[in-house]
Design a protein around this motif. Sequence first.
Motif, mmCIF file in Angstrom:
data_model
loop_
_atom_site.group_PDB
_atom_site.id
_atom_site.type_symbol
_atom_site.label_atom_id
_atom_site.label_comp_id
_atom_site.label_asym_id
_atom_site.label_seq_id
_atom_site.Cartn_x
_atom_site.Cartn_y
_atom_site.Cartn_z
ATOM 1 N N LEU A 19 0.820 -1.213 0.000
ATOM 2 C CA LEU A 19 0.000 0.000 0.000
ATOM 3 C C LEU A 19 0.856 1.266 0.000
ATOM 4 C CD1 LEU A 19 -2.832 -0.985 2.513
ATOM 5 C CD2 LEU A 19 -3.050 -0.685 0.044
ATOM 6 N N LEU A 20 1.970 1.229 0.741
ATOM 7 C CA LEU A 20 2.824 2.418 0.843
ATOM 8 C C LEU A 20 3.738 2.609 -0.361
ATOM 9 C CD1 LEU A 20 3.854 2.308 4.606
ATOM 10 C CD2 LEU A 20 2.534 4.095 3.470
ATOM 11 N N LYS A 21 4.086 1.526 -1.025
ATOM 12 C CA LYS A 21 5.050 1.571 -2.128
ATOM 13 C C LYS A 21 4.651 2.587 -3.183
ATOM 14 C CE LYS A 21 5.067 -1.326 -5.525
ATOM 15 N NZ LYS A 21 5.132 -2.411 -6.471
ATOM 16 N N ASN A 22 3.376 2.590 -3.561
ATOM 17 C CA ASN A 22 2.918 3.489 -4.618
ATOM 18 C C ASN A 22 3.077 4.957 -4.227
ATOM 19 O OD1 ASN A 22 2.125 1.271 -6.164
ATOM 20 N ND2 ASN A 22 0.162 1.178 -5.117
ATOM 21 N N ALA A 23 2.766 5.274 -2.976
ATOM 22 C CA ALA A 23 2.879 6.666 -2.521
ATOM 23 C C ALA A 23 4.333 7.113 -2.550
ATOM 24 C CB ALA A 23 2.300 6.800 -1.118
ATOM 25 N N PHE A 24 5.234 6.263 -2.064
ATOM 26 C CA PHE A 24 6.648 6.642 -2.036
ATOM 27 C C PHE A 24 7.247 6.716 -3.436
ATOM 28 C CE2 PHE A 24 6.508 5.143 2.464
ATOM 29 C CZ PHE A 24 6.803 6.373 3.022
ATOM 30 N N GLU A 25 6.816 5.834 -4.320
ATOM 31 C CA GLU A 25 7.305 5.888 -5.703
ATOM 32 C C GLU A 25 6.919 7.208 -6.351
ATOM 33 O OE1 GLU A 25 6.015 2.592 -8.076
ATOM 34 O OE2 GLU A 25 7.499 1.235 -7.216
ATOM 35 N N ARG A 26 5.698 7.656 -6.073
ATOM 36 C CA ARG A 26 5.238 8.922 -6.652
ATOM 37 C C ARG A 26 6.091 10.088 -6.145
ATOM 38 N NH1 ARG A 26 1.358 11.339 -9.461
ATOM 39 N NH2 ARG A 26 0.406 13.245 -8.694
ATOM 40 N N GLU A 59 11.398 11.976 -17.948
ATOM 41 C CA GLU A 59 11.772 10.736 -17.248
ATOM 42 C C GLU A 59 10.561 10.123 -16.536
ATOM 43 O OE1 GLU A 59 16.457 11.631 -16.113
ATOM 44 O OE2 GLU A 59 14.855 12.436 -14.849
ATOM 45 N N ARG A 60 9.684 10.983 -15.994
ATOM 46 C CA ARG A 60 8.466 10.478 -15.343
ATOM 47 C C ARG A 60 7.583 9.758 -16.358
ATOM 48 N NH1 ARG A 60 8.544 15.476 -12.391
ATOM 49 N NH2 ARG A 60 6.785 16.384 -13.478
ATOM 50 N N TYR A 61 7.474 10.341 -17.556
ATOM 51 C CA TYR A 61 6.658 9.720 -18.599
ATOM 52 C C TYR A 61 7.252 8.367 -19.015
ATOM 53 C CZ TYR A 61 4.233 8.859 -22.967
ATOM 54 O OH TYR A 61 3.495 8.273 -23.969
ATOM 55 N N LEU A 62 8.551 8.303 -19.201
ATOM 56 C CA LEU A 62 9.195 7.038 -19.572
ATOM 57 C C LEU A 62 9.016 5.989 -18.478
ATOM 58 C CD1 LEU A 62 12.443 8.442 -21.233
ATOM 59 C CD2 LEU A 62 10.534 7.277 -22.384
ATOM 60 N N HIS A 63 9.101 6.423 -17.221
ATOM 61 C CA HIS A 63 8.876 5.512 -16.090
ATOM 62 C C HIS A 63 7.426 5.012 -16.094
ATOM 63 C CE1 HIS A 63 9.201 3.820 -12.062
ATOM 64 N NE2 HIS A 63 8.089 4.463 -11.747
ATOM 65 N N PHE A 64 6.506 5.931 -16.364
ATOM 66 C CA PHE A 64 5.085 5.565 -16.437
ATOM 67 C C PHE A 64 4.868 4.505 -17.525
ATOM 68 C CE2 PHE A 64 0.848 6.030 -18.286
ATOM 69 C CZ PHE A 64 0.034 5.965 -17.167
ATOM 70 N N LEU A 65 5.459 4.713 -18.706
ATOM 71 C CA LEU A 65 5.322 3.752 -19.802
ATOM 72 C C LEU A 65 5.887 2.390 -19.425
ATOM 73 C CD1 LEU A 65 6.299 5.794 -23.002
ATOM 74 C CD2 LEU A 65 4.022 5.105 -22.260
ATOM 75 N N GLU A 66 7.029 2.413 -18.758
ATOM 76 C CA GLU A 66 7.678 1.159 -18.357
ATOM 77 C C GLU A 66 6.849 0.425 -17.306
ATOM 78 O OE1 GLU A 66 11.629 0.086 -15.859
ATOM 79 O OE2 GLU A 66 11.922 1.521 -17.489
ATOM 80 N N GLY A 84 1.939 15.207 -13.487
ATOM 81 C CA GLY A 84 2.119 16.573 -13.011
ATOM 82 C C GLY A 84 2.423 17.566 -14.117
ATOM 83 N N VAL A 85 1.893 17.282 -15.329
ATOM 84 C CA VAL A 85 2.091 18.188 -16.459
ATOM 85 C C VAL A 85 0.729 18.475 -17.098
ATOM 86 C CG1 VAL A 85 4.423 17.319 -16.921
ATOM 87 C CG2 VAL A 85 2.476 16.301 -18.129
ATOM 88 N N THR A 86 0.714 19.421 -18.021
ATOM 89 C CA THR A 86 -0.522 19.698 -18.759
ATOM 90 C C THR A 86 -0.617 18.729 -19.945
ATOM 91 O OG1 THR A 86 0.498 21.269 -20.281
ATOM 92 C CG2 THR A 86 -0.345 22.159 -18.178
ATOM 93 N N PRO A 87 -1.824 18.541 -20.497
ATOM 94 C CA PRO A 87 -1.943 17.707 -21.700
ATOM 95 C C PRO A 87 -1.078 18.207 -22.863
ATOM 96 C CG PRO A 87 -4.089 17.998 -20.701
ATOM 97 C CD PRO A 87 -3.148 18.909 -19.957
#
Length: 197
Positions: free
Chosen positions: A134-141, A152-159, A178-181
């Motif tokens: 449960l905590l892992k996701n919060a800390f990863e963010r 880099e966040r986008y590439l991590h999201f894709l991976e 955390g970006v705009t479209p």
Amino acid sequence: MIDLDQIKRIYSIAGDLNFSDVKHLLQAAGRKTFLPGEHLIEADTLQNQVYFIYKGLVRVYAVNERGDEITTELRCENELVASYDVIFFDKPSRFYIQAMEKTETFHIAYDELQKVLERNRKLDVNRKYILQNLLKNAFERIDTFTLKTPEERYLHFLESNPSLTNRVPDKYIANVLGVTPVSLSRIRKRIAQKTKS
């Protein structure tokens, strides 16, 4: 009714839990299917359910003072989702959790989960695994926002979520990053240009 295939599937991704442990937990859990748009958890409530997403997709979002919905997480098959506010701080949830597709879940109240774990010594040693999950996701963010650029966040999201780009509207992916479209579109264009060269 819990079937053998469900137990096997959950066992295959359940970390340190053994086959018998998974069966015991599923027998204590309820099952519920949510249709697109339905909420698993509402903001300003003390719903302490822990959901295992067997099939489907949910988003976690808050509503800001202007009334805008801000998506903070996207969760899909084989992931846990719950209100951190309720479980860890015993405070009403600040977030909504909403199904984006038809979503099949197993769920159990966190208090009941604790009782199940305490009654079974073998299961009790796995309490740490469930809390860590449960905590892992919060800390990863937090880590990605403090240590990575938007690209880099986008590439991590894709991976981490290869199937989600085809299942989720861009505005929600942009929120999570955390970006705009518009910025997300530029990031994709830059990555495509780098790939070509």
